[in-house]
Design a protein around this motif. Structure first.
Motif, PDB file in Angstrom:
ATOM      1  N   UNK A 184       0.978  -1.281   0.011  1.00 23.78           N
ATOM      2  CA  UNK A 184       0.105   0.058   0.104  1.00 23.78           C
ATOM      3  C   UNK A 184       0.759   1.481   0.062  1.00 23.78           C
ATOM      4  N   UNK A 185       2.082   1.361  -0.353  1.00 22.13           N
ATOM      5  CA  UNK A 185       2.934   2.344  -0.525  1.00 22.13           C
ATOM      6  C   UNK A 185       3.348   2.387  -1.773  1.00 22.13           C
ATOM      7  N   UNK A 186       3.535   3.878  -2.119  1.00 19.71           N
ATOM      8  CA  UNK A 186       3.885   4.283  -3.483  1.00 19.71           C
ATOM      9  C   UNK A 186       5.435   5.087  -3.661  1.00 19.71           C
ATOM     10  N   UNK A 187       6.270   4.348  -4.544  1.00 16.38           N
ATOM     11  CA  UNK A 187       7.548   4.912  -4.433  1.00 16.38           C
ATOM     12  C   UNK A 187       7.654   6.072  -5.515  1.00 16.38           C
ATOM     13  N   UNK A 188       8.061   7.130  -5.136  1.00 21.73           N
ATOM     14  CA  UNK A 188       8.156   8.377  -5.841  1.00 21.73           C
ATOM     15  C   UNK A 188       9.599   8.934  -5.976  1.00 21.73           C
ATOM     16  N   UNK A 189       9.777   9.658  -7.236  1.00 29.31           N
ATOM     17  CA  UNK A 189      10.991  10.403  -7.288  1.00 29.31           C
ATOM     18  C   UNK A 189      11.214  11.436  -6.271  1.00 29.31           C
TER      19      UNK A 189
END
Length: 391
Positions: free
Chosen positions: A378-383
Motif C-alpha cells: 500500500x505504499x507508492x515509490x516516488x522520485x
C-alpha cells in the motif's frame, strides 16, 4: 516370392513396421526446447531478457493543441551490448529525429518489477536524455543549467511524472548517491533499481554522459552531488573543487560552476559530506540563491543534525528537500532492512518519508528487493521532485 508362388506350408514373414511411441517423441521435443533456452540464457548477456525499449518524441506544439503529441522514434532490443557504448545510445534515434536536433526525449518507461503501469500516449511526458538547449548556457567550464525564456526550470523539465492515480497513498522517495564512481557499481544500480529511485551522480566519475543517458533512458531523476566542507577538512577531503567556508563567495561560485557543468539533465543537487559548510549560513546562502536562480532543487542527505540548508532554503524560496534517515548508516542486510521498515512506518504516519543510501552493493541489493513488494503493502515509490509538492 508371394503368397501364390510360395511352397505350401511355408509362411512368408511379414515386413515389420517400427512404431515410435508418442510419449517418447513429446519428451524429446520438450528436452530440445529446454536445452535451447538454457544455452540462450548462458550465452546471451541480457538481464532484461531482450525486453524492447522504445524511444518517443514529444511534440510540444501538438500537446498544447490537443493533437497527437507522442511519436515513436526508435525501438531498441534492451540487450546489454547496445547500451555499453555512448555511440549506441545516440544510435537509438534514427537520422532526422530528436537525436539529430538535440531535442532527444523518451517517454518514461518503468523498470521490470516496479509494479507501475506503463504510460500511455495520453499521459506520457517528455523525459530528455540530456540537457535541453533552451535550458543551458555556456559557462566558464562548460554548459550550466538555466531557467528557460518561458519560465521552465530544469527542475520541471527533467522531473519524472507521477501518475495522478497515486492520490493520497503513503509515499516513499529513495535517493541513491555515489553513482558514476564505480563502473560495475553503477551498472548494477541501473540494472536492479526501479525507475522511481532517484540517482545522485558524483562529479568525478568517468563516462558521466554515458551513465546519464542510460539512467535517463530508464526513467530515473538525477541529482548532482556537491562536495562540501566537513568538520575535519582537510584530513577528510571530499575532492577537488570542494566548497569551503574559508573561501570568498566568488571563489565558491567558481567552484560551483565547475561542478554544475559536469552533468546535464539533472533536477537539482545534494551535499556530499559538508557538515561544516551546511552549518554556516554565510556559506550556504549564496549557494542556495544560485540554485534558485538556475531552477534547481537542493536535497540534504540528513547526515548532519547541524545542517541549516532546509531552513535557509525555505526562507529564500529555493526548492529544498531532505532525507528523514540514512538507510545504510550501518551497511548490513539486517540494519538496512530495519531502516527500510522504519521508512514504511514514517510514510504511513506522515504520508511521506524520504531515505538516502550510497550505491554500495549491499544497499542496492536490499533496496531493490524491498521495492518489489512495496506496492502490495500500500505504499507508492516516488522520485525526489514529488516530495516538494507533498511538504
Amino acid at each position: 516370392m508371394n503368397d501364390l508362388s510360395a511352397p505350401l506350408g511355408i509362411a512368408i514373414p511379414k515386413a515389420s513396421r517400427r512404431r515410435w511411441p508418442i510419449a517418447m517423441i513429446f519428451v524429446a521435443a520438450v528436452s530440445l526446447v529446454v536445452m535451447v533456452a538454457v544455452i540462450w540464457a548462458v550465452m546471451v548477456d541480457d538481464p532484461l531478457g531482450g525486453q524492447p525499449v522504445a524511444s518517443a518524441r514529444i511534440d510540444r506544439d501538438a500537446a498544447r493543441t490537443g493533437g497527437n503529441a507522442v511519436s515513436v522514434v526508435g525501438v531498441r532490443s534492451g540487450s546489454g551490448e547496445d547500451l555499453d557504448a555512448a555511440d549506441d545510445i545516440a544510435a537509438a534515434a534514427p537520422p532526422g529525429t530528436a537525436e539529430d536536433d538535440g531535442d532527444d526525449m523518451i517517454a518514461a518507461v518503468d523498470q521490470p518489477g516496479s509494479g507501475a503501469a506503463l504510460p500511455t500516449a495520453a499521459d506520457a511526458r517528455a523525459m530528455p536524455l540530456r540537457a535541453l538547449d533552451e535550458l543551458v548556457e555556456e559557462g566558464r567550464f562548460g554548459q550550466l543549467p538555466k531557467i528557460g525564456a518561458d519560465g521552465t526550470r530544469p527542475l520541471d523539465a527533467y522531473a519524472r511524472p507521477v501518475p495522478p492515480i497515486v492520490g493520497a497513498s503513503p509515499k516513499i522517495a529513495i535517493i541513491i548517491g555515489g553513482i558514476g564512481l564505480s563502473q560495475s557499481g553503477t551498472q548494477e544500480a541501473l540494472r536492479q533499481l526501479p525507475a522511481e529511485v532517484t540517482l545522485a551522480f558524483a562529479p568525478y566519475g568517468n563516462s558521466l554522459d554515458l551513465w546519464q543517458g542510460r539512467a535517463r533512458q530508464d526513467g530515473h531523476e538525477l541529482l548532482l552531488q556537491l562536495p562540501l566542507e566537513p568538520f575535519d577538512y582537510p584530513d577528510n577531503d571530499p575532492g577537488p573543487h570542494t566548497l569551503l567556508t574559508t573561501l570568498a563567495p566568488e571563489q565558491n561560485s567558481e567552484r560551483l560552476d565547475w561542478l554544475m557543468s559536469r552533468l546535464g539533465a539533472y533536477v537539482g543537487v545534494m551535499n556530499y559530506m559538508g557538515a561544516r559548510f551546511t552549518a554556516d549560513p554565510a556559506a550556504v546562502e549564496p549557494m542556495l540563491r544560485t540554485l534558485k536562480d538556475r531552477g534547481l532543487l537542493y536535497f540534504d542527505d540528513g547526515s548532519s543534525s547541524r545542517s541549516r540548508t532546509l531552513e535557509i532554503g525555505r526562507r529564500l524560496s529555493t526548492p529544498v528537500a531532505g532525507a528523514d534517515l540514512v538507510v545504510d548508516a550501518l551497511p548490513s542486510d539486517a540494519d538496512i532492512d530495519a531502516r527500510l521498515a522504519q521508512l514504511e512506518q514514517l510514510a504511513r504516519t506522515r504520508g511521506l518519508a524520504v531515505g538516502y543510501a550510497s550505491a554500495l552493493p549491499v544497499s542496492v541489493r536490499r533496496i531493490a528487493e524491498w521495492t518489489r513488494g512495496l506496492e502490495n503493502r500500500g505504499i507508492t515509490l516516488v522520485p525526489v521532485t514529488a516530495t516538494l509538492a507533498a511538504r
